[in-house]
Design a protein around this motif. Structure first.
Motif, PDB file in Angstrom:
ATOM      1  N   LEU A  46       0.827  -1.198   0.000  1.00 33.55           N
ATOM      2  CA  LEU A  46       0.000   0.000   0.000  1.00 33.55           C
ATOM      3  C   LEU A  46       0.863   1.250   0.000  1.00 33.55           C
ATOM      4  O   LEU A  46       1.939   1.266   0.596  1.00 33.55           O
ATOM      5  N   ARG A  47       0.365   2.280  -0.641  1.00 30.47           N
ATOM      6  CA  ARG A  47       0.991   3.600  -0.608  1.00 30.47           C
ATOM      7  C   ARG A  47      -0.112   4.629  -0.386  1.00 30.47           C
ATOM      8  O   ARG A  47      -1.254   4.432  -0.769  1.00 30.47           O
ATOM      9  N   VAL A  48       0.272   5.738   0.243  1.00 26.86           N
ATOM     10  CA  VAL A  48      -0.643   6.855   0.454  1.00 26.86           C
ATOM     11  C   VAL A  48       0.002   8.084  -0.168  1.00 26.86           C
ATOM     12  O   VAL A  48       1.169   8.388   0.120  1.00 26.86           O
ATOM     13  N   ARG A  49      -0.740   8.768  -1.016  1.00 24.91           N
ATOM     14  CA  ARG A  49      -0.210   9.988  -1.618  1.00 24.91           C
ATOM     15  C   ARG A  49      -0.075  11.056  -0.543  1.00 24.91           C
ATOM     16  O   ARG A  49      -0.930  11.189   0.330  1.00 24.91           O
ATOM     17  N   ARG A  50       1.001  11.817  -0.584  1.00 22.25           N
ATOM     18  CA  ARG A  50       1.269  12.871   0.387  1.00 22.25           C
ATOM     19  C   ARG A  50       0.099  13.856   0.472  1.00 22.25           C
ATOM     20  O   ARG A  50      -0.349  14.199   1.560  1.00 22.25           O
ATOM     21  N   ASP A  51      -0.428  14.293  -0.673  1.00 18.97           N
ATOM     22  CA  ASP A  51      -1.517  15.266  -0.653  1.00 18.97           C
ATOM     23  C   ASP A  51      -2.788  14.669  -0.051  1.00 18.97           C
ATOM     24  O   ASP A  51      -3.548  15.372   0.627  1.00 18.97           O
ATOM     25  N   VAL A  52      -3.016  13.384  -0.239  1.00 19.01           N
ATOM     26  CA  VAL A  52      -4.183  12.720   0.352  1.00 19.01           C
ATOM     27  C   VAL A  52      -4.044  12.663   1.872  1.00 19.01           C
ATOM     28  O   VAL A  52      -4.999  12.950   2.598  1.00 19.01           O
ATOM     29  N   LEU A  53      -2.846  12.326   2.360  1.00 19.50           N
ATOM     30  CA  LEU A  53      -2.623  12.287   3.804  1.00 19.50           C
ATOM     31  C   LEU A  53      -2.789  13.680   4.414  1.00 19.50           C
ATOM     32  O   LEU A  53      -3.462  13.840   5.436  1.00 19.50           O
ATOM     33  N   ASP A  54      -2.215  14.687   3.770  1.00 19.81           N
ATOM     34  CA  ASP A  54      -2.329  16.060   4.286  1.00 19.81           C
ATOM     35  C   ASP A  54      -3.791  16.503   4.343  1.00 19.81           C
ATOM     36  O   ASP A  54      -4.234  17.101   5.333  1.00 19.81           O
ATOM     37  N   SER A  55      -4.550  16.203   3.308  1.00 19.11           N
ATOM     38  CA  SER A  55      -5.969  16.561   3.271  1.00 19.11           C
ATOM     39  C   SER A  55      -6.750  15.798   4.338  1.00 19.11           C
ATOM     40  O   SER A  55      -7.618  16.360   5.017  1.00 19.11           O
ATOM     41  N   TRP A  56      -6.443  14.517   4.495  1.00 15.82           N
ATOM     42  CA  TRP A  56      -7.100  13.673   5.500  1.00 15.82           C
ATOM     43  C   TRP A  56      -6.860  14.233   6.895  1.00 15.82           C
ATOM     44  O   TRP A  56      -7.781  14.326   7.707  1.00 15.82           O
ATOM     45  N   LEU A  57      -5.630  14.651   7.175  1.00 14.47           N
ATOM     46  CA  LEU A  57      -5.307  15.237   8.479  1.00 14.47           C
ATOM     47  C   LEU A  57      -6.033  16.568   8.675  1.00 14.47           C
ATOM     48  O   LEU A  57      -6.569  16.839   9.749  1.00 14.47           O
ATOM     49  N   GLU A  58      -6.047  17.382   7.648  1.00 13.79           N
ATOM     50  CA  GLU A  58      -6.728  18.699   7.721  1.00 13.79           C
ATOM     51  C   GLU A  58      -8.220  18.520   8.002  1.00 13.79           C
ATOM     52  O   GLU A  58      -8.803  19.272   8.785  1.00 13.79           O
ATOM     53  N   ASP A  59      -8.831  17.530   7.384  1.00 15.11           N
ATOM     54  CA  ASP A  59     -10.263  17.269   7.592  1.00 15.11           C
ATOM     55  C   ASP A  59     -10.571  16.859   9.030  1.00 15.11           C
ATOM     56  O   ASP A  59     -11.704  16.973   9.479  1.00 15.11           O
ATOM     57  N   ARG A  60      -9.563  16.384   9.745  1.00 18.85           N
ATOM     58  CA  ARG A  60      -9.768  15.930  11.128  1.00 18.85           C
ATOM     59  C   ARG A  60      -9.318  16.929  12.174  1.00 18.85           C
ATOM     60  O   ARG A  60      -9.408  16.675  13.357  1.00 18.85           O
ATOM     61  N   ALA A  61      -8.859  18.088  11.735  1.00 16.00           N
ATOM     62  CA  ALA A  61      -8.388  19.114  12.676  1.00 16.00           C
ATOM     63  C   ALA A  61      -9.574  19.677  13.457  1.00 16.00           C
ATOM     64  O   ALA A  61     -10.631  19.964  12.888  1.00 16.00           O
ATOM     65  N   GLU A  62      -9.397  19.786  14.756  1.00 16.71           N
ATOM     66  CA  GLU A  62     -10.438  20.353  15.601  1.00 16.71           C
ATOM     67  C   GLU A  62     -10.200  21.847  15.778  1.00 16.71           C
ATOM     68  O   GLU A  62      -9.074  22.312  15.746  1.00 16.71           O
ATOM     69  N   GLY A  63     -11.289  22.564  15.974  1.00 15.63           N
ATOM     70  CA  GLY A  63     -11.189  23.975  16.252  1.00 15.63           C
ATOM     71  C   GLY A  63     -10.878  24.840  15.049  1.00 15.63           C
ATOM     72  O   GLY A  63     -10.437  25.971  15.196  1.00 15.63           O
ATOM     73  N   THR A  64     -11.086  24.315  13.842  1.00 14.41           N
ATOM     74  CA  THR A  64     -10.864  25.124  12.652  1.00 14.41           C
ATOM     75  C   THR A  64     -12.125  25.892  12.314  1.00 14.41           C
ATOM     76  O   THR A  64     -13.242  25.467  12.623  1.00 14.41           O
ATOM     77  N   ALA A  65     -11.945  27.018  11.701  1.00 16.02           N
ATOM     78  CA  ALA A  65     -13.082  27.900  11.373  1.00 16.02           C
ATOM     79  C   ALA A  65     -13.867  27.384  10.200  1.00 16.02           C
ATOM     80  O   ALA A  65     -13.451  26.682   9.386  1.00 16.02           O
TER      81      ALA A  65
END
Length: 65
Positions: A46-65
């Motif tokens: 398996l591989r995960v694209r860097r941009d997919v991981l970054d987006s996935w993390l951003e979608d899970r950030a708490e306290g974002t506007a």
């Protein structure tokens, strides 16, 4: 305009980026469809694209506007 080639991360690299999440937890997240979207290579790895991981993390950030 040519599309930039996204970096492909191994599962080990993803786990390190996530602060040491266990391999078992990552595969459980995959079963539950909670993990970042993966690419399965012809050899089964398996591989995960860097941009997919970054987006996935951003979608899970708490306290974002």
């Amino acid at each position: 305009m040519a599309r930039e080639r996204a970096d492909l991360l191994t599962v080990r690299q993803v786990l390190e980026e996530l602060g040491g999440v266990s391999k078992r937890t990552f595969y459980r997240w995959r079963e539950l469809q909670l993990a970042p979207r993966c690419i399965r290579l012809p050899n089964g790895e398996l591989r995960v694209r860097r941009d997919v991981l970054d987006s996935w993390l951003e979608d899970r950030a708490e306290g974002t506007a």
